[in-house]
Design a protein around this motif. Structure first.
Motif, PDB file in Angstrom:
ATOM      1  N   TYR A  72       0.825  -1.204   0.000  1.00  0.00           N
ATOM      2  CA  TYR A  72       0.000   0.000   0.000  1.00  0.00           C
ATOM      3  C   TYR A  72       0.863   1.259   0.000  1.00  0.00           C
ATOM      4  O   TYR A  72       0.622   2.202  -0.762  1.00  0.00           O
ATOM      5  N   GLU A  73       1.888   1.267   0.842  1.00  0.00           N
ATOM      6  CA  GLU A  73       2.775   2.428   0.882  1.00  0.00           C
ATOM      7  C   GLU A  73       3.552   2.553  -0.429  1.00  0.00           C
ATOM      8  O   GLU A  73       3.772   3.654  -0.935  1.00  0.00           O
ATOM      9  N   MET A  74       3.931   1.419  -0.994  1.00  0.00           N
ATOM     10  CA  MET A  74       4.712   1.419  -2.221  1.00  0.00           C
ATOM     11  C   MET A  74       3.904   1.925  -3.420  1.00  0.00           C
ATOM     12  O   MET A  74       4.387   2.725  -4.217  1.00  0.00           O
ATOM     13  N   ILE A  75       2.654   1.484  -3.522  1.00  0.00           N
ATOM     14  CA  ILE A  75       1.851   1.773  -4.710  1.00  0.00           C
ATOM     15  C   ILE A  75       1.015   3.039  -4.550  1.00  0.00           C
ATOM     16  O   ILE A  75       0.965   3.887  -5.457  1.00  0.00           O
ATOM     17  N   GLN A 114      11.422  -6.589  -0.586  1.00  0.00           N
ATOM     18  CA  GLN A 114      12.681  -6.169  -1.202  1.00  0.00           C
ATOM     19  C   GLN A 114      12.494  -4.873  -1.980  1.00  0.00           C
ATOM     20  O   GLN A 114      13.331  -3.963  -1.911  1.00  0.00           O
ATOM     21  N   ARG A 115      11.404  -4.784  -2.710  1.00  0.00           N
ATOM     22  CA  ARG A 115      11.159  -3.556  -3.474  1.00  0.00           C
ATOM     23  C   ARG A 115      10.906  -2.381  -2.535  1.00  0.00           C
ATOM     24  O   ARG A 115      11.340  -1.255  -2.819  1.00  0.00           O
ATOM     25  N   GLU A 153      13.087   1.021  -2.651  1.00  0.00           N
ATOM     26  CA  GLU A 153      12.485   2.307  -2.994  1.00  0.00           C
ATOM     27  C   GLU A 153      12.365   3.254  -1.813  1.00  0.00           C
ATOM     28  O   GLU A 153      12.469   4.474  -1.971  1.00  0.00           O
ATOM     29  N   VAL A 154      12.117   2.702  -0.628  1.00  0.00           N
ATOM     30  CA  VAL A 154      11.865   3.544   0.550  1.00  0.00           C
ATOM     31  C   VAL A 154      13.001   3.447   1.557  1.00  0.00           C
ATOM     32  O   VAL A 154      13.224   4.368   2.346  1.00  0.00           O
ATOM     33  N   GLY A 155      13.725   2.341   1.523  1.00  0.00           N
ATOM     34  CA  GLY A 155      14.845   2.170   2.437  1.00  0.00           C
ATOM     35  C   GLY A 155      14.474   1.512   3.751  1.00  0.00           C
ATOM     36  O   GLY A 155      15.300   1.434   4.667  1.00  0.00           O
TER      37      GLY A 155
END
Length: 397
Positions: free
Chosen positions: A144-147, A370-371, A375-377
């Motif tokens: 959710y945070e990623m997309i 992993q992604r 992307e966010v660390g």
């Protein structure tokens, strides 16, 4: 407050039909509603769907046309109720937001049932399953945070913590190891029967949800994660449905399908408008119970009091289960199943399944993490301030 549904009369069946205006319910406000109101809506939708599917299966195995007509009449009302309940969910919520809400239901509903279950074997079954739902919530929160670049905290409102449970890739077991031993219908507590039916219905709903919404995601990683967890939900339905004694007659199961959850949610609902719907549906259910009881007397030759509790047990409650879940993580994280039992060490059948399903590649649930790191660390967390953090997960080698 004690409540014996056999002593209560509800709305007569011929007065339960609703028109379009009455079915046109106003959805809850996703930004201001109590998250547990949304959880109750999702749970009750699962209960109504199970009642409808059970009634259809019963009708398909029933040679008596009069019984088929009786089931069809009740089932249409149940279908109207299901529409009213499910349509309380707001259309403005994204599929992923609804997914996170589904997993919040799975976590706090199953944790409460595990805490209150009187049978040790059944309790262990719920404890085992909830640690997996807990990890599913965590993986979807990262997605959710990623997309959508939003935090799951806005959905769960810190009532439910978001952090790792049993690692999702480890949930893929050989199918034969998902079948548990059933309770004994002649000896088990009536509460245990209600618990088994409730969790089975909730997990069945989640399984069906992923079947339908999985392909609607556009992002490949979201489609893959939903596909992976959807397969695990099928395992969970097998896990929970096998707890039910197959010796229960259809008539016995029919009377057990009624009343408990609506009564529970009337007692605790904080939204007056939604509570009014629970009250209306409870009064419908009371009449459905009396119809089921009469069918049981006529066709099973038994009184409902032989299988039902003299009064409904304490209401099923949505509430935070943070400390309980942290204790389970500390004590049971490394469990897997072997036959109808549980073991702490990987065994040959489990390892073979792991190799065949993963094929030596990272699972979608691990690729999400992993992604997120790339992307966010960091991974996403919602932990309650002032409580001790859970131990870091140890992946099974």
């Amino acid at each position: 407050m004690t409540f014996n549904p056999l002593e209560q009369r509800g709305i007569p069946l011929d007065r339960q039909l609703r028109n379009w205006r009455e079915l046109n319910v106003e959805p809850i406000d996703p930004d201001h509603a109590d998250p547990y109101t949304r959880c109750r809506i999702i749970t009750m939708n699962g209960i109504e769907v199970e009642a409808i599917l059970f009634s259809h299966q019963m009708a398909r195995h029933c040679p008596d046309p009069e019984i088929k007509r009786q089931l069809a009449h009740v089932r249409y009302i149940e279908a109207q109720r299901q529409k009213a309940v499910n349509w309380l969910l707001p259309g403005v919520s994204s599929v992923l937001e609804t997914t996170i809400a589904y997993e919040q239901v799975a976590v706090d509903l199953t944790a409460w049932v595990a805490r209150t279950e009187p049978d040790p074997y059944l309790k262990q079954a719920y404890q085992f399953g909830v640690l997996e739902d807990f990890d599913h919530l965590y993986r979807y929160a990262d997605l959710y945070e990623m997309i959508e670049h939003r935090k799951a905290e806005s959905i769960v409102d810190r009532l439910t913590e978001v952090m790792p449970g049993r690692p999702t890739p480890m949930h893929h077991r050989h199918p034969v190891d998902n079948v548990r031993d059933p309770y004994d219908r002649t000896r088990t507590d009536p509460l245990s029967k209600l618990h088994a039916l409730t969790i089975m219905s909730a997990e069945q709903q989640t399984m069906n949800f992923y079947m339908y919404v999985g392909p609607t995601y556009m992002e490949p990683i979201a489609r893959q994660l939903c596909q992976e967890i959807g397969l695990i939900e099928e395992e969970h339905v097998t896990h929970y449905e096998s707890l039910v004694d197959p010796g229960e007659t259809l008539w016995e199961q029919l009377v057990n399908h009624e009343c408990y959850l609506y009564h529970s949610f009337v007692e605790q609902e904080s939204d007056p408008r939604v509570k009014a719907l629970w009250e209306l549906h409870l009064n419908m259910e009371l009449e459905h119970l009396h119809i089921a009881c009469e069918l049981m007397r006529r066709h099973d030759g038994r009184e409902p009091q032989e299988v039902l509790a003299p009064e409904l047990p304490n209401v099923l409650t949505f509430e935070p289960n943070k400390q309980y879940l942290r204790e389970l993580i500390a004590e049971q994280l490394d469990l897997t199943t072997l036959g109808a039992g549980y073991v702490r060490e990987a065994h040959e059948r489990f390892e073979r399944m792991q190799q065949e399903i993963h094929g030596g590649e990272p699972a979608p649930s691990d690729r999400v993490l992993q992604r997120q790191h790339d992307e966010v660390g960091r991974e996403y967390r919602v932990e309650t301030e002032g409580e001790h953090p859970v131990p870091r997960l140890r992946e099974r080698v």
